[in-house]
Design a protein around this motif. Structure first.
Motif, short mmCIF file in Angstrom:
data_model
loop_
_atom_site.label_atom_id
_atom_site.label_comp_id
_atom_site.label_asym_id
_atom_site.label_seq_id
_atom_site.Cartn_x
_atom_site.Cartn_y
_atom_site.Cartn_z
N CYS A 147 9.81 13.88 -1.90
CA CYS A 147 8.43 13.51 -2.22
C CYS A 147 7.79 12.95 -0.96
O CYS A 147 8.09 11.82 -0.55
CB CYS A 147 8.41 12.50 -3.36
N ASP B 189 0.82 -1.22 0.00
CA ASP B 189 0.00 0.00 0.00
C ASP B 189 0.85 1.27 0.00
O ASP B 189 0.33 2.37 0.15
CB ASP B 189 -0.92 0.00 1.22
N ARG B 190 2.13 1.16 -0.19
CA ARG B 190 3.02 2.32 -0.04
C ARG B 190 3.50 2.87 -1.38
O ARG B 190 3.82 2.12 -2.28
CB ARG B 190 4.23 1.91 0.79
N GLN B 191 3.55 4.19 -1.44
CA GLN B 191 4.21 4.85 -2.57
C GLN B 191 5.69 4.51 -2.49
O GLN B 191 6.31 4.67 -1.43
CB GLN B 191 4.04 6.36 -2.50
N THR B 192 6.23 4.02 -3.59
CA THR B 192 7.58 3.45 -3.57
C THR B 192 8.44 4.03 -4.67
O THR B 192 7.98 4.21 -5.79
CB THR B 192 7.47 1.91 -3.74
N GLY C 126 -0.66 9.92 -6.63
CA GLY C 126 -1.04 8.55 -6.31
C GLY C 126 -1.51 7.74 -7.50
O GLY C 126 -1.94 6.60 -7.33
N PRO D 245 4.85 11.68 -0.23
CA PRO D 245 4.11 10.41 -0.22
C PRO D 245 4.98 9.15 -0.18
O PRO D 245 4.49 8.08 0.16
CB PRO D 245 3.31 10.45 -1.53
N VAL D 246 6.27 9.25 -0.51
CA VAL D 246 7.12 8.06 -0.53
C VAL D 246 7.28 7.51 0.88
O VAL D 246 7.65 8.23 1.80
CB VAL D 246 8.51 8.37 -1.12
N PHE E 38 2.82 10.52 -9.92
CA PHE E 38 3.28 9.77 -8.75
C PHE E 38 2.84 10.49 -7.47
O PHE E 38 2.31 9.87 -6.55
CB PHE E 38 4.79 9.61 -8.80
N ASP E 39 3.07 11.82 -7.41
CA ASP E 39 2.66 12.60 -6.23
C ASP E 39 1.16 12.48 -5.97
O ASP E 39 0.73 12.44 -4.83
CB ASP E 39 2.99 14.08 -6.42
N ARG F 75 1.99 3.98 -8.35
CA ARG F 75 2.36 3.48 -7.02
C ARG F 75 3.87 3.30 -6.88
O ARG F 75 4.43 3.53 -5.82
CB ARG F 75 1.66 2.16 -6.76
N VAL F 76 4.52 2.85 -7.97
CA VAL F 76 5.96 2.59 -7.92
C VAL F 76 6.63 3.36 -9.04
O VAL F 76 6.18 3.31 -10.19
CB VAL F 76 6.26 1.08 -8.08
#
Length: 193
Positions: A171, A105-108, A154, A173-174, A151-152, A157-158
């Motif tokens: 960033c 579930d993580r921004q990567t 959402g 959200p990472v 990416f910012d 995701r990766v």
């Protein structure tokens, strides 16, 4: 720049601020700065609540012996030898599998060894239904800006990259970093993480 400014005004006072006092090129900043007025450590930033306590996982992909045999690769540049070892379908699938288990579930952001490696890793994520993209130095500023905005927001995701997001990229959200490259110097590793 500093020399040109001093030439115009030899009495000019200079204040320097850097996020990378440990330089991989080993060139001292003492030519311009003879005093460190303040520095803060990662540990202090965590204690103050500016950074989260990092958690690290090492995934054994069965290739450490091959990686250990490589000569020091460039701290910032592409690393073809690393890609020769890591950029395989089974390893890329293992990376996605472990990412799903630990960070689904993580921004990567993933730091890869070459552009083709970053493309293959992004494609493996996409093949597994995870929105992914790549940024690298050959993209136009507009293309890169659009990918980073997505990416910012959402939508991606990766994000994989080669050397583009190492310095000066922040960033919020990472919350997951994947290191798929060697890093012989502490400074770029700290910058990536």
């Amino acid at each position: 720049i500093v020399d040109a400014c001093l030439e115009r005004n030899p009495k000019m006072l200079i204040t320097g601020v850097t996020a990378t006092p440990l330089r991989s090129d080993k060139k001292s900043l003492r030519r311009y700065f003879n005093n460190v007025a303040h520095q803060i450590t990662i540990r202090e930033l965590v204690a103050l609540g500016f950074l989260v306590t990092p958690r690290a996982f090492v995934v054994d992909l069965g290739v450490q012996n091959r990686l250990d045999k490589l000569q020091n690769q460039s701290a910032f540049g592409e690393q073809a030898g690393v890609a020769d070892v890591l950029n395989t379908i089974p390893i890329n699938q293992e990376i996605v599998k472990h990412w799903k288990e630990k960070a689904n579930d993580r921004q990567t952001v993933a730091f890869c060894s070459t552009i083709s490696h970053a493309e293959a890793v992004a494609n493996t994520f996409k093949e597994n239904g995870i929105p992914a993209a790549i940024v690298h130095g050959n993209l136009s500023d507009g293309e890169r800006r659009k990918i980073l905005q997505d990416f910012d927001r959402g939508y991606i995701r990766v994000i994989t990259n080669v050397g583009v997001l190492v310095e000066g990229w922040d960033c919020q959200p990472v919350s997951c970093v994947i290191l798929l490259r060697l890093c012989s110097d502490k400074s770029p590793m700290v910058q990536m993480i």
